[in-house]
Design an enzyme around this catalytic site. Structure first.
Site, PDB file in Angstrom:
ATOM      1  CG  HIS A  98      36.150  18.923  54.016  1.00  0.00           C
ATOM      2  ND1 HIS A  98      36.201  19.657  55.071  1.00  0.00           N
ATOM      3  CD2 HIS A  98      35.566  19.800  53.211  1.00  0.00           C
ATOM      4  CE1 HIS A  98      35.725  20.829  54.926  1.00  0.00           C
ATOM      5  NE2 HIS A  98      35.467  21.248  53.841  1.00  0.00           N
ATOM      6  CG  HIS A 100      34.814  20.509  48.487  1.00  0.00           C
ATOM      7  ND1 HIS A 100      33.460  20.737  48.691  1.00  0.00           N
ATOM      8  CD2 HIS A 100      35.500  21.294  49.457  1.00  0.00           C
ATOM      9  CE1 HIS A 100      33.389  21.515  49.846  1.00  0.00           C
ATOM     10  NE2 HIS A 100      34.645  21.780  50.401  1.00  0.00           N
TER      11      HIS A 100
HETATM   12  P1  AMP Z   1      33.687  23.754  53.298  1.00  0.00           P
HETATM   13  O1  AMP Z   1      33.149  24.970  53.172  1.00  0.00           O
HETATM   14  O2  AMP Z   1      34.863  23.605  52.451  1.00  0.00           O
HETATM   15  O3  AMP Z   1      34.216  23.613  54.791  1.00  0.00           O
HETATM   16  O4  AMP Z   1      32.691  22.637  52.983  1.00  0.00           O
HETATM   17  C1  AMP Z   1      32.079  21.825  53.783  1.00  0.00           C
HETATM   18  C2  AMP Z   1      30.993  20.982  53.090  1.00  0.00           C
HETATM   19  O5  AMP Z   1      30.467  20.015  53.981  1.00  0.00           O
HETATM   20  C3  AMP Z   1      29.912  21.786  52.230  1.00  0.00           C
HETATM   21  O6  AMP Z   1      30.094  21.714  51.043  1.00  0.00           O
HETATM   22  C4  AMP Z   1      28.646  21.092  52.999  1.00  0.00           C
HETATM   23  O7  AMP Z   1      27.568  21.035  52.091  1.00  0.00           O
HETATM   24  C5  AMP Z   1      29.263  19.710  53.374  1.00  0.00           C
HETATM   25  N1  AMP Z   1      28.428  19.069  54.626  1.00  0.00           N
HETATM   26  C6  AMP Z   1      27.987  19.785  55.749  1.00  0.00           C
HETATM   27  N2  AMP Z   1      27.511  18.868  56.690  1.00  0.00           N
HETATM   28  C7  AMP Z   1      27.346  17.856  55.857  1.00  0.00           C
HETATM   29  C8  AMP Z   1      26.732  16.387  56.031  1.00  0.00           C
HETATM   30  N3  AMP Z   1      26.090  16.038  57.225  1.00  0.00           N
HETATM   31  N4  AMP Z   1      26.836  15.421  55.304  1.00  0.00           N
HETATM   32  C9  AMP Z   1      27.621  15.804  53.997  1.00  0.00           C
HETATM   33  N5  AMP Z   1      28.152  16.994  53.658  1.00  0.00           N
HETATM   34  C10 AMP Z   1      28.168  18.086  54.650  1.00  0.00           C
END
Ligand code: AMP
Ligand code: ZN
Length: 131
Positions: A98, A100
């Site tokens: 993903h 950001h």
């Molecule tokens: P990372 O630390 O780069 O893996 O970021 C994962 C991101 O996913 C975090 O910023 C979370 O807030 C986001 N996240 C986790 N679960 C969900 C969800 N169900 N819907 C939207 N965002 C999510």
């Protein structure tokens, strides 16, 4: 992939606030935003880090950000900038690739904190990287 929260979001098994999608990628709202309008871009097909994600997907994702998403954020949220970040392995909470998209605003106070004590001098790091 089973048990992957973002694959479940792609399939609609977990609710999400979808901003854009096509046959390759999905852009949706981060449930825990760092700033207003913090979005995530994911491939619909499961991959983990940028190492196992195709150039086609990464290029397509950035094209869509450039052509559609950043203009949308600027027009509707009046952001003054966009931080594009992507964690791999350590620091990556969700093991589905993903990107950001964090809109920036004047005085938003967004700060990536780190321990300055752990920073080694530039010459040492340069040696490690090049010698
Ligand atoms: P990372 O630390 O780069 O893996 O970021 C994962 C991101 O996913 C975090 O910023 C979370 O807030 C986001 N996240 C986790 N679960 C969900 C969800 N169900 N819907 C939207 N965002 C999510
Ligand atoms: Zn997945």
């Amino acid at each position: 992939m089973e048990d992957c929260i973002f694959c479940k979001i792609v399939k609609g098994e977990i609710p999400s606030k979808r901003i854009y999608e096509d046959d390759q990628i999905l852009v949706f709202m981060n449930i825990n935003p760092s700033t207003n309008g913090h979005l995530l871009v994911i491939p619909k097909e499961h991959s983990i880090t940028f190492l196992d994600t195709s150039n086609e997907i990464i290029t397509h994702s950035l094209d869509i950000v450039r052509e559609k998403i950043y203009p949308l954020l600027k027009e509707r949220l009046h952001c003054s900038g966009l931080t594009i970040a992507q964690n791999n392995e350590l620091g990556q909470e969700i093991k589905h690739y993903h990107i950001h998209l964090t809109p920036r605003y004047e005085d938003d106070g967004l700060d990536i904190s780190y321990d300055k004590e752990k920073i080694i001098d530039l010459d040492t790091i340069y040696e490690k990287l090049t010698k």
